[in-house]
Every structure is written in structure tokens, then in C-alpha cells.
Design an enzyme around this catalytic site. Structure first.
Site: not given
Length: 613
Positions: A2, A53, A78, A293
Site C-alpha cells: 500500500c 493494494l 506484508e 528483459i
């Protein structure tokens, strides 16, 4: 995962400024935005902002600010071991109204006060307003995975997950910290986390493992609540080390798979991320997409190793290619979001990866951050290991033979091609601020940062790795990973950053860490039977990187006009005539290529803050 922001102190509560700040926080928490305000006395106020989120317990009952017995919490991160902690509280008679780690956190504060953080395994930056004690308490996780910036001014402490949130709440422009910018240009990215300063004057960050409390009399106290526990096992066998590494890493991975939304994997060609992906698929039967990538420059092209892993795991992979035509525009946008120069090409490239992961519908990604620092994966570690072998009279000649045969030929830094480097001079550190003597000719302001390091341990090999983990390399990586991920509403998880794993790996005998010419020997053996052998036994270290020439065309007139604009403030720091010559050098050494990117990134940062772009 968040966004948090707010203030505590002698400040009026202005709802228009609060709402404006919440809009800025939307990237970090697109699902819900709320705030809490309270007048403590005639002039003292508390304001806590949160944007969510949703990752665990997606129900609105877990929205924040979260209230419990007179305490108010805003939390970013978390608590991975929340189920185990919840069970302990349930046995004590606590009742729960959600399934979230948020409620576990605030209940632990209720029971244990500021010592609550000692129970948590996870990543966090949180603030609790304790209304009974009229106290503000903030904490950052052990390794600094989640950011916490703060600014103290006129009896008010402002805080935020990002500097732009603080700027909004303060409601004024902040002054660029020229000294920090000069440190970056002259000494490189490894100088940036030697203190808790930022690119703006008077904005600081809480250090990893640091808590902060403020009383209603505005008395501020800080506390370091954790340091790694180094035991230095003497009688443990190599087999036991490998088995314990496997147990702890698998436990860490299992905890970091707790999520109510899908999880993606960042996949490079190296052992760190490929090994994690292989364990997830083969041990945990985990099905997901991987993202990579690709740079066509042979020095950084990892496509062969990536393809070996994809074929072995039969997993879906999305490859992202670099585009010169978009580089400057993409970098400008990234620096605007970061409120800072992007420190290395690696973390420009990483932003392209997180964007693709988010666009494919993921909210969580797993990466291999910090394996090099923990398991010993850098080229200078071999030389520190050789000194350790010499000092302890353990297999020095054999390890020197393997180093000469397999490693030395792959090293580009001339200093690190000397096998007896640390044996002759244990204080050698010139490679850390890489190429600074050459870079000095480009720098106008000669206020150079003196090299310093923390004294964690009397063993050179151990102490250097701990300094990399807490002060030189990992903090920079985590800061960029957080900003790059949260820009696209994505949570980044790092399984190697686990308390028990780190305590253990910094306690194993040094002679087990590098063997038979292999760095990260214990990690390679941990992944035996999971990771395909071509990647597991590949000694060449390319790193997650790209060439500056793969990103920008220095012969393009528009690019040169932009970079050499005489009106830019960058030329108060860097000599324009010297940098112009560097653009035309087709064989730029690696340290000057890094400097060139630092110049471009710093130039853009200054132009943004000078309102010219």
C-alpha cells in the site's frame, strides 16, 4: 502492499491537501483510499493517510486506517508469518474480525507495544497512533524492503512511502540536496546509503530495522530493534549447511507465496531467480508466468540461460526488448515518479519489467534480490575468500588455482584480477567507488565523500558482505524495486531476505561459500535437482544489466542537444567539455559507462526540479 502518508504535530488539518495527497497515492493503492485525523490538543494534530493494494483478505473489512482498542494503524507491506502469529493470539483468547495480517499486526502492538516488531517476519513500514498514550510509533522492516521517508519542520513530522506525498502535505517545493547529487556523480550508487539522507534537503529515511516514536510533547526517539545474529559455526559440515540452507530458503518461499492474488516471477539468466522459479515449479507445483528483459549486447544477453530454464520448466515466459527510440522519454517519466535520479541502468530496465508484469494482470512478483550478498556472488568475494583461506590455512592454493582457471578471465575490473589483492592490503576498497580517480576530471565540485564502512565482524569476507547488504548495494536495489513496482500497483517479494536464512548464512564457515571455482556454492547445491545444470553450473556473471549503447544513440543530434544543453544545472556539477568528449568514445570503460548513465539521470532530475522539462 500500500501507500502511507501523514503528519504528527502542530499543523492544521486541511482536507483539500489531504485529498490531493491521496490522489498521488493511487498508484500504490488503487483499490481503496481513506484517512484518519484527530485533534490531540489545541494545536497538536495527527493525520494518517492510506491507499490500499489488496493482496491478503480482499474484503473491505481489512481496509485502513485500521482501528483496534484505541490504536489506529496505517501499514504498507506484508507480515508473512501472520497465520502462525494469529494462532498464538487465538490461543490467548483474542477474537478476529478479518483474515488479514493488518489485524494481527495491530493486536501484537496492543499486547507487546513497540516490541511487537520482534515477532514479525516480513516487509513493512507502518505507523500506529496510540490514542491512550497520545503517542506516534513508526517502524521499518529488518532489511528496508518497504520505504519510510520523513521530514521534520516547525514542530511537525511528516512521513510518506514516497517523497512526493511529503511534498504535497508540506505544500511547498523542497530544495535539492546538492551534496547527495555530487556524491552520486563522483562516487557512484554505492555511496548513497552510507547515511539516511536523500536528494532533498531535510528529507530522511528510517533505516532498516529502525523504529521511531514521538510523544505529544514532540519528544522523538529512535531505536534499532534488530541486528543479524552471527554465531560462526565451527563443527557444522558442508552437507549440513546445504541441507539447512535448503530448509530455510524453502520455508521462506512458502511464506512468501501467501497471497489471495496471482504471483509472477522475474526471471534472469542467473542462478538466483532461475533457482527460485525451478523450486516453485518442481517443489511447490506452482504455475505462473515468468518475465525477462533481453539486451542484444553479448556482455548482458542472458537469453540462452533464460531459454534453458523455460524449456526445463515448461513455463510461459514474456521477454521484453529494449527500444532506443523510447529511452529518454521513459527515463524522464521514471525519474519524475522516483523524485530522484535512477541510479543504474539495471533499474531503468527493471521498470520495463514491472510494467509488463502489471499489464499482464499480476499484483505480486517474486525476485532474487540479495542472493549475491548473502551467498557470495560478486567477483571481489573470491578475493576476500582467498584471504580468508590464507588466514585460516584452508585450501588456499587449491582455491587460487580454481580462481585463476575459471574466474579471472571473466573479470573486467583490473583491480580484481589480482588474486593476492586483500592478502597484500586488507584495507583495499578503491573498487567500491569504482573509477573515482578517472571520474574526478569530469567533476566540478571537489567535495568527495570519504569511504566508510560499518564494523559488523572482524572477518573481512563477512564484514564486506554485511556492508553490501545493509549500506551499499541491497538498499539501493530495494528502493528502486519498490518504486518501479508500486508505480504499476505491483508488490515485489524477495525470498532471500528472510531473518532465519540470513542469520544462518552469515554464520556458516567461510570456506564453504566458494568452492571449486564456484561462487554461491551453497546456493547452487541448494538448487541441485531443481535448477537445470547449464544454469546451475554457469560461472559467468553477467548480472541484471544492459549496455548504455543499447539504450541511446549518442550520434543523434536531438539527443546531443538535449544532453549538452548549456542552461542545465548539471553543468554546475560536471564539466561540459569533458562529458561531450565522452559521448564520442566508442570504447568507454565500464566505470565510465556507469558514470555516463549517472550524468544523464542526474541531468534529467535537475531539469525536472528546475521546471525545464
Amino acid at each position: 502492499m500500500c501507500g502511507i502518508a501523514g503528519f504528527f504535530g502542530k499543523r492544521k488539518i486541511e482536507k483539500n491537501i489531504i485529498n490531493r495527497t491521496l490522489k498521488l497515492m493511487r498508484n500504490r493503492g488503487p483499490d481503496t483510499s481513506k484517512y484518519f485525523t484527530k485533534k490531540i490538543n489545541n494545536e497538536f494534530n495527527v493525520c494518517l493517510l492510506h491507499s490500499r493494494l489488496s493482496i491478503i483478505d480482499l474484503n473491505e473489512r481489512s481496509n485502513q486506517p485500521f482501528f483496534e482498542d484505541g490504536n489506529v494503524l496505517v501499514f504498507n507491506g506484508e507480515i508473512y508469518n501472520y497465520l502462525e502469529l494469529r494462532k498464538k493470539l487465538t490461543n490467548l483468547g483474542e477474537k478476529f474480525k478479518t483474515n488479514s495480517d493488518t489485524e494481527v499486526l495491530i493486536k501484537y502492538y496492543k499486547l507487546y507495544g513497540e516490541k511487537c516488531v520482534e515477532f514479525f517476519e516480513g516487509m513493512w513500514a507502518f505507523v500506529i497512533y496510540d490514542s491512550k498514550k497520545k503517542k506516534f510509533f513508526a517502524s521499518r522492516d529488518r532489511f528496508g524492503e518497504k520505504p519510510f521517508f520523513y521530514y521534520k519542520n516547525n514542530g511537525v513530522l511528516y512521513f510518506g512511502s514516497e517523497i512526493k506525498f511529503i511534498k504535497s502535505l508540506v505544500n511547498k517545493e523542497l530544495e535539492v540536496n546538492n551534496l547527495q547529487l555530487n556524491n552520486f556523480l563522483s562516487s557512484g550508487y554505492k555511496s548513497l546509503y552510507k547515511s539516511n539522507k536523500t536528494y532533498f534537503k531535510n528529507i530522511y529515511f528510517l533505516k532498516s530495522s529502525e523504529s521511531l516514536s514521538i510523544s505529544s510533547e514532540f519528544e522523538i526517539k529512535k531505536n534499532i530493534y534488530w541486528k543479524p545474529q552471527i554465531k560462526k559455526f565451527k563443527d557444522i559440515s558442508l552437507k549440513e549447511c546445504i541441507e539447512e540452507s535448503k530448509r530455510l530458503l524453502f520455508k521462506s518461499l512458502r511464506l512468501r507465496l501467501r497471497s489471495d492474488v496471482p504471483i509472477a516471477i522475474c526471471l534472469s539468466g542467473g542462478v538466483d531467480s532461475s533457482g527460485l522459479a525451478s523450486v516453485l515449479v518442481k517443489e511447490f507445483d506452482f504455475k505462473t508466468k515468468t518475465f525477462s528483459i533481453i539486451d542484444t549486447d553479448d556482455r548482458y544477453n542472458e537469453s540462452k540461460n533464460i531459454d534453458y530454464t523455460i524449456k526445463d520448466l515448461n513455463c510461459e515466459n514474456i521477454k521484453i526488448s529494449l527500444n532506443k527510440n523510447l529511452f529518454l522519454d521513459q527515463l524522464i517519466d521514471q525519474i519524475k515518479y522516483h523524485d530522484a535520479p535512477v541510479a543504474t541502468i539495471s533499474y531503468f530496465v527493471h521498470s520495463l519489467l514491472t510494467k509488463s508484469i502489471s499489464e499482464n494482470g499480476f499484483k505480486v512478483a517474486i525476485s532474487g534480490t540479495a542472493a549475491d550478498e548473502i551467498y557470495s556472488g560478486y567477483y571481489d568475494h573470491f578475493l576476500q575468500h582467498l584471504k580468508s583461506c590464507k588466514d585460516s590455512n584452508q585450501d588456499y592454493e587449491l582455491n587460487l588455482k580454481y580462481w585463476k582457471k575459471y574466474i579471472c578471465k571473466n573479470i573486467r575490473n583490473e583491480n580484481l584480477k589480482k588474486g593476492d589483492l586483500y592478502i597484500k592490503n586488507s584495507n583495499f576498497r578503491d573498487h567500491i567507488y569504482d573509477g573515482r580517480n578517472d571520474i574526478k576530471e569530469f567533476i566540478i565540485q571537489k567535495d568527495y565523500l570519504e569511504f566508510e564502512e560499518e564494523d559488523y565482524n572482524d572477518n573481512l569476507f563477512t564484514n564486506r558482505r554485511l556492508n553490501e547488504l545493509f549500506h551499499e548495494i541491497t538498499p539501493l536495489i530495494l528502493n528502486h524495486e519498490d518504486l518501479n513496482s508500486m508505480r504499476y500497483s505491483l508488490e515485489n517479494r524477495s525470498p532471500y531476505l528472510d531473518t532465519d536464512l540470513i542469520n544462518f548464512m552469515f554464520s556458516v564457515p567461510n570456506n564453504y561459500l566458494i568452492r571449486n571455482g564456484y561462487g554461491k556454492y551453497i546456493l547452487r547445491e541448494t538448487f541441485s535437482g531443481y535448477l537445470n545444470e547449464k544454469v546451475r553450473l554457469d560461472r559467468v556473471k553477467k548480472g541484471f544489466n544492459a549496455s548504455i549503447n543499447s539504450l541511446i544513440n549518442f550520434k543523434d543530434k536531438n539527443n546531443l542537444d538535449f544532453l549538452l544543453d548549456k542552461n542545465s544545472k548539471i553543468f554546475e556539477f560536471v564539466r561540459r567539455d569533458k562529458i561531450k568528449k565522452l559521448f564520442t568514445n566508442n570504447k568507454t570503460p565500464n566505470h565510465l559507462s556507469k558514470f555516463l548513465f549517472a550524468f544523464i539521470s542526474s541531468k534529467i532530475f535537475l531539469d525536472i526540479n528546475d521546471k525545464t522539462i
